[in-house]
Design an enzyme around this catalytic site. Structure first.
Site, PDB file in Angstrom:
ATOM      1  N   VAL A   1       0.838  -1.201   0.000  1.00  8.52           N
ATOM      2  CA  VAL A   1       0.000   0.000   0.000  1.00  8.52           C
ATOM      3  C   VAL A   1       0.876   1.255   0.000  1.00  8.52           C
ATOM      4  CG1 VAL A   1      -1.741   1.321   1.290  1.00  8.52           C
ATOM      5  CG2 VAL A   1      -1.899  -1.176   1.176  1.00  8.52           C
ATOM      6  N   CYS A   2       1.967   1.211   0.741  1.00 11.54           N
ATOM      7  CA  CYS A   2       2.830   2.391   0.928  1.00 11.54           C
ATOM      8  C   CYS A   2       3.304   3.033  -0.374  1.00 11.54           C
ATOM      9  CB  CYS A   2       4.013   2.046   1.814  1.00 11.54           C
ATOM     10  SG  CYS A   2       3.532   1.425   3.446  1.00 11.54           S
TER      11      CYS A   2
END
Length: 180
Positions: free
Chosen positions: A52-53
């Site tokens: 996600v980052c």
């Protein structure tokens, strides 16, 4: 979690600012944005080399000029080291051209001062701070580790804060504010 109206903690941290040999690292302090008379938007992610980052980091990078146009310094941060940040930037297509620093809080002292460390792994939660030019926290948003944030919402809130007026629900830049 340190919240609204609080003074953002003082810090001096190494960050990754470039892929150019010999110019990769730069020290950032809590006074950099204050001395420049600018707002600071600092967003935290849990770990480098995750899923996600990088979507969030790339989204912030795509809007970097929008933050600059609002006199805001954008800083990304995690508890990973500057060397891990650098390796990740070199490895990930979406991160090579970052226009903002990746702060390394390896001691976890800043994340701890902010109160944003997850209890078990001691990694930072997905938290975003908007700090005014005097160093005061004006907005905090925290997401669960599994949910990415909305960069357009961060810009919307920054716009609203910078009007120094009352802004109704769903207000966007250019719309009427509330006359009290």
């Amino acid at each position: 979690m340190l919240g609204l109206g609080a003074k953002f903690p003082e810090f001096k941290k190494t960050s990754v600012v470039s892929l150019e040999k010999g110019n990769e690292f730069y020290e950032i302090t809590s006074q950099d944005h204050v001395n420049a008379g600018k707002w600071m938007v600092m967003f935290w992610w849990p770990k480098d080399f995750t899923f996600v980052c990088p979507t969030e980091i790339a989204a912030f990078n795509n809007k970097n000029e929008d933050f600059a146009d609002r006199d805001a310094i954008l800083i990304g941060a995690s508890t990973d080291s500057e060397f891990v940040h650098l390796a990740w930037r070199k490895d990930h297509d979406d991160l090579r051209g970052l226009q903002f620093p990746m702060l390394a809080d390896t001691s976890k002292s800043l994340a701890e001062s902010l109160g944003i460390l997850e209890e078990n792994e001691k990694i930072a939660y997905r938290v975003t701070y908007i700090v005014d030019p005097q160093g005061i926290i004006r907005w905090v948003c925290a997401n669960d580790l599994s949910v990415g944030r909305n960069v357009d919402e961060v810009l919307r809130v920054l716009d609203a804060l910078q009007t120094d007026e009352l802004c109704p629900c769903n207000w966007k830049a250019g719309e009427e504010t509330i006359a009290a």
